[in-house]
Design an enzyme around this catalytic site. Sequence first.
Site, PDB file in Angstrom:
ATOM      1  CG  HIS A   2      -6.147   2.762  -0.907  1.00 29.52           C
ATOM      2  ND1 HIS A   2      -5.972   1.921  -0.385  1.00 29.52           N
ATOM      3  CD2 HIS A   2      -4.259   3.864  -0.593  1.00 29.52           C
ATOM      4  CE1 HIS A   2      -4.949   1.548   0.168  1.00 29.52           C
ATOM      5  NE2 HIS A   2      -4.224   2.389   0.538  1.00 29.52           N
TER       6      HIS A   2
ATOM      7  CB  ALA B 297     -12.509   1.658   3.317  1.00 30.97           C
TER       8      ALA B 297
ATOM      9  CE  LYS C 272      -2.769  -5.055   3.500  1.00 27.67           C
ATOM     10  NZ  LYS C 272      -2.101  -3.358   3.979  1.00 27.67           N
ATOM     11  CB  SER C 273      -3.831  -1.835  -2.069  1.00 29.67           C
ATOM     12  OG  SER C 273      -4.249  -2.259  -0.741  1.00 29.67           O
TER      13      SER C 273
ATOM     14  N   GLY D 125      -0.334  -9.206   3.619  1.00 26.29           N
ATOM     15  CA  GLY D 125       0.959  -7.625   3.448  1.00 26.29           C
ATOM     16  C   GLY D 125       0.971  -7.805   5.254  1.00 26.29           C
TER      17      GLY D 125
ATOM     18  CB  ALA E  60       0.741  -0.974   8.342  1.00 22.61           C
ATOM     19  NE  ARG E  61       0.372   2.646   5.803  1.00 23.57           N
ATOM     20  CZ  ARG E  61      -1.231   2.802   4.871  1.00 23.57           C
ATOM     21  NH1 ARG E  61      -2.201   2.650   4.006  1.00 23.57           N
ATOM     22  NH2 ARG E  61      -1.924   2.108   5.418  1.00 23.57           N
ATOM     23  CB  SER E  62       3.856  -4.428   3.347  1.00 21.51           C
ATOM     24  OG  SER E  62       2.170  -4.769   2.828  1.00 21.51           O
TER      25      SER E  62
ATOM     26  CG  ASP F 253      -7.827  -2.780  -0.859  1.00 17.99           C
ATOM     27  OD1 ASP F 253      -7.289  -3.063   0.526  1.00 17.99           O
ATOM     28  OD2 ASP F 253      -6.956  -2.286  -1.554  1.00 17.99           O
TER      29      ASP F 253
END
Lengths: 174, 174, 174
Positions: free
Chosen positions: C57, C43, C22-23, C16, C18-20, C89
């Site tokens: 998150h 990350a 997906k996470s 996905g 950015a900011r879609s 992720d």
Amino acid sequence: MTHEHTAVSGVTLVLGGARSGKSRFAEGLVTALPGPWTYIATAQAWDDEMRDRIGRHQAERVPGWTTVEVLLDLAGALAAAGDGPVLVDCLTLWLTNVMLADRDVAAAVAALEAALAARTGATVLVGNEVGMGIVPENALARAFRDHAGRLHQRLAATASQVFLTVAGLPLKVK
Amino acid sequence: MTHEHTAVSGVTLVLGGARSGKSRFAEGLVTALPGPWTYIATAQAWDDEMRDRIGRHQAERVPGWTTVEVLLDLAGALAAAGDGPVLVDCLTLWLTNVMLADRDVAAAVAALEAALAARTGATVLVGNEVGMGIVPENALARAFRDHAGRLHQRLAATASQVFLTVAGLPLKVK
Amino acid sequence: MTHEHTAVSGVTLVLGGARSGKSRFAEGLVTALPGPWTYIATAQAWDDEMRDRIGRHQAERVPGWTTVEVLLDLAGALAAAGDGPVLVDCLTLWLTNVMLADRDVAAAVAALEAALAARTGATVLVGNEVGMGIVPENALARAFRDHAGRLHQRLAATASQVFLTVAGLPLKVK
């Protein structure tokens, strides 16, 4: 939603992002049809990165293709390709060539549409989806993505099939 | 997968890349409903390129629309629009306006959601998909695409229909 | 086309922008399965913006997760995660780490594929779609999106499910 490589006919538009597997998918659509197959390459190898890319694409292609290289006269190459299936890879580089050569984009697109309409064999067109990022700061890049988006819309309106490839897999849009 | 212009109701979100035909598709959704139709334009003509774009969009629109221009108070414009179908074109410019005016984005989005929930007529919202490219180097552009993505997610969660346009054709996402 | 959070098994790829969303979608796929759940976070909090993102998150995640942080040895972390469902992720940050550490990308990807094939529990992989914008001017960014696209294609070819999230909603690609 995955595509079973059913036989395409007429014009097929395959759009996808960078490294989304659009060329490989498009080639599969063509080679699922009886040959001879014509590959119309619009890439100009003006640097090593591009030369590597073109070489890798050619090495990955199965034998049995006639390759035609064209920078600007895509309509002429389509007219000369006979009745067999044709793959055009890709619209994006062709449009770049047309813009860099300062040709009239609208006239070039109209000639392309006429050449596509005149073909009896299947034509599969590959193009890059370039409009789903942030607005480019560069005016030429903005103009390019506008032209590319309008070109894709025009071709999609009359195409028989339209796909968007994601991670090598086709989403059927039409 | 192509959309037959069935009658939409409630809130419809139409997302798409640059020159992906999202405005034209969204207008078709609205004009498939009985009028009067209200067009809420969020574009500010601050340069010639933008003025050309707005002019071209207006020229392409069929007669029968009431056009309202709004920079920031989209919620107020929706409340004032009555019960007929409304097209908002586009969320992306409105969000840009809100950020450039240094307004509180969360408060503006909450007001927009309340205004949408209060409407009885259909509302079709157009927005740019801007998150599928490389991470922008510019911090403001990163902040913008974060806000845009979150706005689209919030609106999509309660929308009745969500589409992604690709080359002028709609993919139904919800 | 919306996804009913049916139980996934094997490998699932969630792509996905950015900011879609997906996470969040990927987490829902994992928590729909019996636990214990392992969250493999790739990350690295090398600036405040990233630290904020990671914190946000984590705060949004429901309890019941074991979190493992890994920069490079994703294959080892998958092997160590046992038989329960695992969320990775994200692939994009892992690939960035591999490139910045000057490791061999092909070898790292091959090790990842072997580790995925060896798992019995479900593995959900999150990745950013980064290839649908204009060609980046920066050569490193171009190399990155090429690697990312090829990684996604390889994983998608053997994955049991592939989704593209748009505005928080999943489009099923496979």
